[in-house]
Every structure is written in structure tokens, then in C-alpha cells.
Design a protein around this motif. Structure first.
Motif, PDB file in Angstrom:
ATOM      1  N   GLU A  41      12.502  47.878  16.780  1.00  0.00           N
ATOM      2  CA  GLU A  41      11.541  46.907  17.299  1.00  0.00           C
ATOM      3  C   GLU A  41      11.333  46.628  18.720  1.00  0.00           C
ATOM      4  N   LEU A  60       8.414  47.528  21.824  1.00  0.00           N
ATOM      5  CA  LEU A  60       8.049  46.567  22.961  1.00  0.00           C
ATOM      6  C   LEU A  60       7.718  47.246  24.345  1.00  0.00           C
ATOM      7  N   VAL A  96      15.016  39.946  18.848  1.00  0.00           N
ATOM      8  CA  VAL A  96      13.558  40.233  18.234  1.00  0.00           C
ATOM      9  C   VAL A  96      12.644  38.890  17.633  1.00  0.00           C
ATOM     10  N   GLU A  97      13.796  38.510  16.759  1.00  0.00           N
ATOM     11  CA  GLU A  97      13.448  37.057  16.042  1.00  0.00           C
ATOM     12  C   GLU A  97      13.066  36.156  17.119  1.00  0.00           C
ATOM     13  N   ASN A 102       9.677  36.433  19.067  1.00  0.00           N
ATOM     14  CA  ASN A 102       8.514  36.128  17.945  1.00  0.00           C
ATOM     15  C   ASN A 102       8.378  34.805  17.967  1.00  0.00           C
ATOM     16  N   ASP A 138       7.370  33.542  21.773  1.00  0.00           N
ATOM     17  CA  ASP A 138       6.347  34.319  22.204  1.00  0.00           C
ATOM     18  C   ASP A 138       6.383  34.845  23.784  1.00  0.00           C
ATOM     19  N   THR A 181       9.233  37.541  26.242  1.00  0.00           N
ATOM     20  CA  THR A 181      10.119  38.619  26.220  1.00  0.00           C
ATOM     21  C   THR A 181      10.719  38.368  27.717  1.00  0.00           C
TER      22      THR A 181
END
Length: 315
Positions: A195, A199, A225-226, A229, A232, A234
């Protein structure tokens, strides 16, 4: 009377002022010659390279290749090695192989070479690195495969002993284009969960922050990763370095990750991009330094116009 020898015909000019450049005719003739020399192998005998690091994606670019092969055939034969009685492993030409399967080809032209597994890995990686578009994940896996193959051959390398490489000669064992430090960065990406690696391929996480994140364990990466999300957002390099430090010193929790990702970053503030040429077509006399004020005033004027129109409709 002596007979004059026939004068040889002058060599065909390839291109004025550039005698080394091939014309399209030369390229077609060479391709035809290669096609004739190549072996014609039944398509069911061909096998993709084991753990092939490069993705074969059925996209518009692939469709263009399918259309080209359908019209002209496979002009560049595949490169393969024999792995059993009737089985051949593809070293280069996976996209051509995929296109040929889609078109229902029964025979595929290919050059057969006797190579060990390690030699085949090095040849496969080097051949595919010439492609125009290579994803970071593809380069990461390819570099690791090549490094492992070199080590298996007994070649001296210290690429894995440190995070970065300091000796140029060690870097050249894996890549002629990327420095030793860059090679090591790419290889570190193979420690990311799929995942996060996706990205990186999508350009949402840059290479250097991704290297820092590769030192998190798999549970911490899954938590990251969670939180990505949820928030929103990085991590940039500074945030990735802090995440790694917390992971090393005390263990990383979702709360740590959420708190760091919630920070506002300049590069993640919403921004509107617009071509200067588009604005100057509407207002050619506006100077570039005054464009921002012009746009804001235009928006204000248009907003007032919308409000007045809405009030008239209400009446």
C-alpha cells in the motif's frame, strides 16, 4: 588496351551531415534481417521471467503496442533462455509477449541464449532499465534482484552493509546511471508494504521520505496507511524522519502518526494553478505582477453579479 575496372557505386547516403544516423529504411531492413535469424518459438513454450519486477499494464500504451504489432508484426525479437526441454524464459520482451498473446499469435521470434540464472537476471534488469517509463517500485525490485545476482556470482559489493554507498565502484556494479546512494535508496523501498509502495508509484510520497518510512515495521506501516486515509495527507521528509525516530526510540502508535500527519504543510495547502497565457488572452494589458489582484477583483465582481441575479430570482 587495359580495361578500366568498373567504378564502385557510391555508398547510399544515410543523411546529409550525419552519416552515422540510420534511416527508417535501414532500421526496417535490420529488423527484417534480425527476424529471419531469430528462432520461431511456439507461444505456449514461453514463460515470463520468475519474479519479473516490471509491470505489464493493459493501458493505452499497451494498446498502441498491440495495434503496432497487429499491423507490422514483432519487428524486434524477444530474448529468451532455455530452462527445460521445451520451455523458454523471457529475458526481455514481456510487453511484446503480452501483446502477441492478445492477438492470438502462435509463433514468436526470439533469440535464444545460454545463460545462468544470475546472468539472466542481470541481462533482464539492464534490458528493461532502458524503458522510458519505470516506476520506483519496479526500479527498487530490479536493483535488488541484480544486486543479489551479483553477490551470488561472487562479485565484491558492500551495497547492503550500509544505508548509503560511499564507493563509486560498488555503485557501478548495479547501475551506470544512478549513484550508489540512489541505488541503495531504491533498494530500501522493497521493505515497504504494497500500500505504501503504491503511494510512491503514484507520486504521493517522494523517494527520500519513503526511504525513512521503510524502517518502520509492518504493523507501523499499516497504521500509517490507515492514518493517511483518515487525514488525507502524506508525510514529507521531516515528518517521515520523526516517525522513524519515534519508532526507533519508543514505538510508533496510531496516535503519534495522526498527530504528525495532522500538521499543515505548505505543499498540501489547496492551491489553484492557472496558465498566465489564458488570463492575458482576456486581459492582454494587465501586467504579470498585477495578475493576482486582477483575478481577485474579477472574482469579487462576478460573485456580486451572482448575488444580484439570485436576489432578482427570489423576487
Amino acid at each position: 588496351m587495359a580495361i578500366k575496372p568498373k567504378s564502385k557505386a557510391p555508398p547510399r547516403e544515410i543523411e546529409e551531415n550525419n552519416p552515422t544516423k540510420e534511416t527508417l529504411y535501414d532500421k526496417v531492413q535490420k529488423a527484417r534481417a534480425e527476424y529471419v535469424r531469430a528462432n520461431k518459438i511456439p507461444i505456449e513454450y514461453l514463460r515470463p521471467f520468475v519474479n519479473h519486477p516490471y509491470k505489464v499494464i493493459d493501458n493505452e500504451e499497451m494498446q498502441n503496442l498491440v495495434d503496432s504489432i497487429n499491423e507490422r508484426g514483432i519487428l524486434t525479437p524477444l530474448t529468451v533462455r532455455k530452462i527445460s526441454g521445451t520451455e523458454y524464459e523471457i529475458i526481455s520482451g514481456h510487453r511484446r509477449f503480452y501483446a502477441a498473446k492478445k492477438l492470438g499469435f502462435e509463433l514468436i521470434p526470439a533469440f535464444i541464449y545460454e545463460l545462468t540464472y544470475e546472468e539472466a537476471v542481470i541481462a533482464m534488469v539492464d534490458a528493461n532499465l532502458q524503458r522510458e517509463h519505470i516506476l520506483p517500485s519496479e526500479k527498487a525490485k530490479a536493483y535488488k534482484m541484480k544486486l543479489d545476482a551479483i553477490k551470488s556470482q561472487g562479485e565484491r559489493t558492500d551495497l547492503t552493509s550500509r544505508q548509503v554507498v560511499g564507493k563509486l565502484e560498488s555503485a557501478e556494479l548495479v547501475s551506470e546511471k544512478d549513484s550508489g546512494r540512489q541505488v541503495q535508496r531504491y533498494i530500501r523501498l522493497t521493505n515497504l508494504i504494497p500500500e505504501l509502495l503504491d503511494l510512491v508509484d503514484e507520486g504521493k510520497i517522494a523517494l527520500t521520505p519513503a526511504v525513512e518510512l521503510s524502517y518502520l515495521n509492518e504493523v507501523e506501516q499499516a497504521d500509517l496507511v490507515e492514518e493517511i486515509n483518515i487525514c488525507d495527507a502524506t508525510p514529507n521528509l521531516s515528518q517521515a524522519q520523526r516517525l522513524r525516530a519515534i519508532s526507533r526510540d519508543e514505538g510508533l502508535t496510531p496516535e503519534h502518526i495522526g498527530e504528525i500527519l495532522a500538521e499543515e504543510k505548505a505543499n498540501q495547502k489547496p492551491m489553484i494553478k492557472m496558465s498566465t497565457e489564458r488570463i492575458q488572452k482576456i486581459a492582454p494589458k494587465i501586467k504579470e505582477k498585477d495578475l493576482e489582484d486582477f483575478i481577485l477583483k474579477s472574482c469579487e465582481y462576478y460573485y456580486r453579479h451572482l448575488m444580484r441575479s439570485r436576489d432578482r430570482d427570489v423576487r
